[in-house]
Design a protein around this motif. Sequence first.
Motif, PDB file in Angstrom:
ATOM      1  N   VAL A 250      -8.014  14.508 -17.637  1.00 49.85           N
ATOM      2  CA  VAL A 250      -8.016  13.259 -16.879  1.00 49.85           C
ATOM      3  C   VAL A 250      -8.998  12.269 -17.503  1.00 49.85           C
ATOM      4  O   VAL A 250     -10.116  12.626 -17.883  1.00 49.85           O
ATOM      5  CB  VAL A 250      -8.397  13.530 -15.406  1.00 49.85           C
ATOM      6  CG1 VAL A 250      -8.616  12.220 -14.644  1.00 49.85           C
ATOM      7  CG2 VAL A 250      -7.323  14.370 -14.731  1.00 49.85           C
ATOM      8  N   THR A 251      -8.573  11.016 -17.613  1.00 45.88           N
ATOM      9  CA  THR A 251      -9.461   9.946 -18.086  1.00 45.88           C
ATOM     10  C   THR A 251     -10.383   9.534 -16.941  1.00 45.88           C
ATOM     11  O   THR A 251      -9.925   9.281 -15.821  1.00 45.88           O
ATOM     12  CB  THR A 251      -8.640   8.731 -18.554  1.00 45.88           C
ATOM     13  OG1 THR A 251      -7.841   9.125 -19.676  1.00 45.88           O
ATOM     14  CG2 THR A 251      -9.550   7.583 -18.971  1.00 45.88           C
ATOM     15  N   ILE A 252     -11.678   9.473 -17.237  1.00 42.34           N
ATOM     16  CA  ILE A 252     -12.689   9.239 -16.200  1.00 42.34           C
ATOM     17  C   ILE A 252     -13.240   7.822 -16.304  1.00 42.34           C
ATOM     18  O   ILE A 252     -13.787   7.422 -17.338  1.00 42.34           O
ATOM     19  CB  ILE A 252     -13.847  10.239 -16.338  1.00 42.34           C
ATOM     20  CG1 ILE A 252     -13.323  11.676 -16.297  1.00 42.34           C
ATOM     21  CG2 ILE A 252     -14.887  10.012 -15.240  1.00 42.34           C
ATOM     22  CD1 ILE A 252     -14.290  12.687 -16.881  1.00 42.34           C
ATOM     23  N   ILE A 253     -13.083   7.072 -15.213  1.00 39.98           N
ATOM     24  CA  ILE A 253     -13.717   5.763 -15.075  1.00 39.98           C
ATOM     25  C   ILE A 253     -14.826   5.926 -14.050  1.00 39.98           C
ATOM     26  O   ILE A 253     -14.561   6.232 -12.885  1.00 39.98           O
ATOM     27  CB  ILE A 253     -12.720   4.700 -14.572  1.00 39.98           C
ATOM     28  CG1 ILE A 253     -11.440   4.693 -15.406  1.00 39.98           C
ATOM     29  CG2 ILE A 253     -13.363   3.316 -14.545  1.00 39.98           C
ATOM     30  CD1 ILE A 253     -10.278   3.963 -14.729  1.00 39.98           C
ATOM     31  N   ALA A 254     -16.058   5.777 -14.462  1.00 41.54           N
ATOM     32  CA  ALA A 254     -17.189   5.947 -13.549  1.00 41.54           C
ATOM     33  C   ALA A 254     -17.888   4.619 -13.335  1.00 41.54           C
ATOM     34  O   ALA A 254     -17.990   3.808 -14.255  1.00 41.54           O
ATOM     35  CB  ALA A 254     -18.171   6.973 -14.102  1.00 41.54           C
ATOM     36  N   THR A 255     -18.375   4.409 -12.127  1.00 45.87           N
ATOM     37  CA  THR A 255     -19.132   3.190 -11.862  1.00 45.87           C
ATOM     38  C   THR A 255     -20.625   3.484 -11.829  1.00 45.87           C
ATOM     39  O   THR A 255     -21.070   4.526 -11.354  1.00 45.87           O
ATOM     40  CB  THR A 255     -18.729   2.518 -10.529  1.00 45.87           C
ATOM     41  OG1 THR A 255     -19.380   3.180  -9.429  1.00 45.87           O
ATOM     42  CG2 THR A 255     -17.226   2.518 -10.332  1.00 45.87           C
ATOM     43  N   ALA A 256     -21.380   2.542 -12.359  1.00 52.57           N
ATOM     44  CA  ALA A 256     -22.843   2.578 -12.324  1.00 52.57           C
ATOM     45  C   ALA A 256     -23.305   1.140 -12.546  1.00 52.57           C
ATOM     46  O   ALA A 256     -22.658   0.387 -13.270  1.00 52.57           O
ATOM     47  CB  ALA A 256     -23.412   3.503 -13.395  1.00 52.57           C
ATOM     48  N   SER A 257     -24.412   0.763 -11.935  1.00 54.30           N
ATOM     49  CA  SER A 257     -24.775  -0.658 -11.935  1.00 54.30           C
ATOM     50  C   SER A 257     -26.001  -0.999 -12.766  1.00 54.30           C
ATOM     51  O   SER A 257     -26.312  -2.176 -12.932  1.00 54.30           O
ATOM     52  CB  SER A 257     -25.003  -1.133 -10.489  1.00 54.30           C
ATOM     53  OG  SER A 257     -26.059  -0.396  -9.885  1.00 54.30           O
ATOM     54  N   ARG A 258     -26.701   0.004 -13.280  1.00 50.29           N
ATOM     55  CA  ARG A 258     -27.908  -0.276 -14.069  1.00 50.29           C
ATOM     56  C   ARG A 258     -27.782   0.362 -15.447  1.00 50.29           C
ATOM     57  O   ARG A 258     -27.080   1.362 -15.604  1.00 50.29           O
ATOM     58  CB  ARG A 258     -29.146   0.278 -13.348  1.00 50.29           C
ATOM     59  CG  ARG A 258     -29.446  -0.428 -12.032  1.00 50.29           C
ATOM     60  CD  ARG A 258     -30.620   0.195 -11.291  1.00 50.29           C
ATOM     61  NE  ARG A 258     -30.297   1.526 -10.814  1.00 50.29           N
ATOM     62  CZ  ARG A 258     -30.978   2.624 -11.127  1.00 50.29           C
ATOM     63  NH1 ARG A 258     -32.013   2.562 -11.933  1.00 50.29           N
ATOM     64  NH2 ARG A 258     -30.631   3.793 -10.643  1.00 50.29           N
ATOM     65  N   PRO A 259     -28.455  -0.186 -16.448  1.00 53.01           N
ATOM     66  CA  PRO A 259     -28.331   0.362 -17.806  1.00 53.01           C
ATOM     67  C   PRO A 259     -28.631   1.849 -17.883  1.00 53.01           C
ATOM     68  O   PRO A 259     -27.908   2.599 -18.555  1.00 53.01           O
ATOM     69  CB  PRO A 259     -29.350  -0.457 -18.616  1.00 53.01           C
ATOM     70  CG  PRO A 259     -29.437  -1.764 -17.892  1.00 53.01           C
ATOM     71  CD  PRO A 259     -29.296  -1.425 -16.435  1.00 53.01           C
ATOM     72  N   GLU A 260     -29.666   2.308 -17.176  1.00 51.32           N
ATOM     73  CA  GLU A 260     -30.036   3.724 -17.269  1.00 51.32           C
ATOM     74  C   GLU A 260     -28.995   4.624 -16.615  1.00 51.32           C
ATOM     75  O   GLU A 260     -28.726   5.729 -17.100  1.00 51.32           O
ATOM     76  CB  GLU A 260     -31.426   3.974 -16.665  1.00 51.32           C
ATOM     77  CG  GLU A 260     -31.597   3.557 -15.221  1.00 51.32           C
ATOM     78  CD  GLU A 260     -32.121   2.139 -15.056  1.00 51.32           C
ATOM     79  OE1 GLU A 260     -32.869   1.907 -14.082  1.00 51.32           O
ATOM     80  OE2 GLU A 260     -31.774   1.269 -15.875  1.00 51.32           O
ATOM     81  N   THR A 261     -28.393   4.171 -15.497  1.00 46.60           N
ATOM     82  CA  THR A 261     -27.373   4.995 -14.874  1.00 46.60           C
ATOM     83  C   THR A 261     -26.054   4.915 -15.639  1.00 46.60           C
ATOM     84  O   THR A 261     -25.292   5.889 -15.682  1.00 46.60           O
ATOM     85  CB  THR A 261     -27.167   4.589 -13.403  1.00 46.60           C
ATOM     86  OG1 THR A 261     -26.937   3.173 -13.318  1.00 46.60           O
ATOM     87  CG2 THR A 261     -28.390   4.942 -12.570  1.00 46.60           C
ATOM     88  N   GLN A 262     -25.787   3.786 -16.255  1.00 50.05           N
ATOM     89  CA  GLN A 262     -24.592   3.675 -17.093  1.00 50.05           C
ATOM     90  C   GLN A 262     -24.699   4.592 -18.304  1.00 50.05           C
ATOM     91  O   GLN A 262     -23.731   5.271 -18.671  1.00 50.05           O
ATOM     92  CB  GLN A 262     -24.404   2.223 -17.526  1.00 50.05           C
ATOM     93  CG  GLN A 262     -24.010   1.309 -16.372  1.00 50.05           C
ATOM     94  CD  GLN A 262     -24.044  -0.165 -16.727  1.00 50.05           C
ATOM     95  OE1 GLN A 262     -24.488  -0.546 -17.823  1.00 50.05           O
ATOM     96  NE2 GLN A 262     -23.586  -1.018 -15.825  1.00 50.05           N
ATOM     97  N   ASP A 263     -25.880   4.640 -18.914  1.00 46.73           N
ATOM     98  CA  ASP A 263     -26.090   5.569 -20.033  1.00 46.73           C
ATOM     99  C   ASP A 263     -25.926   7.017 -19.584  1.00 46.73           C
ATOM    100  O   ASP A 263     -25.347   7.844 -20.308  1.00 46.73           O
ATOM    101  CB  ASP A 263     -27.483   5.369 -20.638  1.00 46.73           C
ATOM    102  CG  ASP A 263     -27.600   4.069 -21.421  1.00 46.73           C
ATOM    103  OD1 ASP A 263     -26.556   3.478 -21.761  1.00 46.73           O
ATOM    104  OD2 ASP A 263     -28.740   3.638 -21.685  1.00 46.73           O
ATOM    105  N   TRP A 264     -26.419   7.321 -18.394  1.00 50.61           N
ATOM    106  CA  TRP A 264     -26.365   8.676 -17.853  1.00 50.61           C
ATOM    107  C   TRP A 264     -24.918   9.155 -17.713  1.00 50.61           C
ATOM    108  O   TRP A 264     -24.565  10.249 -18.173  1.00 50.61           O
ATOM    109  CB  TRP A 264     -27.079   8.715 -16.508  1.00 50.61           C
ATOM    110  CG  TRP A 264     -26.982   9.976 -15.707  1.00 50.61           C
ATOM    111  CD1 TRP A 264     -26.176  10.193 -14.620  1.00 50.61           C
ATOM    112  CD2 TRP A 264     -27.733  11.192 -15.887  1.00 50.61           C
ATOM    113  NE1 TRP A 264     -26.374  11.460 -14.119  1.00 50.61           N
ATOM    114  CE2 TRP A 264     -27.321  12.085 -14.866  1.00 50.61           C
ATOM    115  CE3 TRP A 264     -28.696  11.599 -16.802  1.00 50.61           C
ATOM    116  CZ2 TRP A 264     -27.857  13.372 -14.747  1.00 50.61           C
ATOM    117  CZ3 TRP A 264     -29.227  12.875 -16.679  1.00 50.61           C
ATOM    118  CH2 TRP A 264     -28.808  13.750 -15.669  1.00 50.61           C
ATOM    119  N   VAL A 265     -24.063   8.331 -17.111  1.00 50.59           N
ATOM    120  CA  VAL A 265     -22.679   8.785 -16.902  1.00 50.59           C
ATOM    121  C   VAL A 265     -21.916   8.863 -18.223  1.00 50.59           C
ATOM    122  O   VAL A 265     -21.017   9.701 -18.377  1.00 50.59           O
ATOM    123  CB  VAL A 265     -21.933   7.897 -15.875  1.00 50.59           C
ATOM    124  CG1 VAL A 265     -22.569   8.029 -14.502  1.00 50.59           C
ATOM    125  CG2 VAL A 265     -21.871   6.447 -16.296  1.00 50.59           C
TER     126      VAL A 265
END
Length: 300
Positions: free
Chosen positions: A138-153
Motif C-alpha cells: 500500500v502507498t502511504i500518505i502521512a500527514t505531519a505539520s512540522r519539519p521534524e515530524t515530517q522527517d520522522w514519518v
Amino acid sequence: GTHTATRPLLAATALSALMVLSACGSSDGASSEEQNNAPAGASVSASATASPSASSMSPSPSASRSASPSASAEATEATKAAEAAALPLTAITAWEMLFDRLDVRRPVPGAANAILIIGGAGGVGSIAIQLLRALTDVTIIATASRPETQDWVRQLGAHHVIDHAQPIGQQVEALGIGAPSWVFSITQSGAHAAEAAKAIAPQGRYGLIDDPLGFDILLFKPKAVSVHWESMFTRAVFQTPDMAAQGRLLTEVAELVDAGRLRTTVTDVMRPINAANLKAAHARIESGTTRGKIVLSLDA
C-alpha cells in the motif's frame, strides 16, 4: 523457540495499559477537547525495568569502554525493556485498525491502493506506517505539520508527506496517484473529517481512534464510505471470542522486531514513575507536538 521480543512485548502490555489509563486520569483539569487535540497513540507507556534517558539510549564510545560487562548487559536489558514497553498498545491499535477494521488487504474497486494517515508522527501512526511497509504494498500518505515530524514519518517509510495544517484534499489530489482507498484518522478527526471525506475514494473505508466532540458522519454518505472505530480494549472488556487474536498479533510484531523490520518508536524516557512525571508526560502529549512514544521507567 520463543522470539527475543515476544516475552517483553507480552509482559509490557498489561503494565503499559495501566500506565496509559493512569496518565489519562492525571490531566489535571484538561478538557476533553484538549485531550482530543493531542496525537492519539503518542501516549505514555511504562517500563518495569530501569531505562536510560533518551540522550543515553546509545552510549558514547568512551562510556562503553569504561562500563563493566555486567553494567553494559544491564543497560542493554534496560533499553530492551523501554523499547518493548512502547510497542504493545500502539501495535495492537494500529494492527487492528489496518487489518481488522479497514481491511487494507482487500482492494476498493477503482481506488488507488493507498492510505491516508492523518497524524502520522504519533505512537500509533509511527507503528502503522511501519506495519504497512513491512506487510503490504500500500502507498502511504502521512500527514505531519512540522519539519521534524515530517522527517520522522519519512524515515519510518511514508511514501508521501503532506501538511494537515493545510487543506488535505487538495494536497492528496495534487499527488496525482488517485483517491486513496483508506483513511486512518488518528488525531483531530472531527476537525479533519470534511477534508478526509474529500480525499477518500468512493466506497472507501475510513477509521478513527480518537474521541471527537463533534463528528459529522453524514460527510461520508455521498461516497458510501464505511466508518470504523478502533479500541484495543474492546476484545478484553467484552470478552470477545477472538480475544486470543491480540496475543497472536503481538507474536507477529515480535517476529518483525527480531527480523529488523520494525524499529522502536521510543523518543523519550522519563523516570521515575510518579505523579509529577505522569503530569509532565501527559502535558507534552496534550501539546500536540510529540513524536513516537514516551516511556516512563520505574527506577529513579
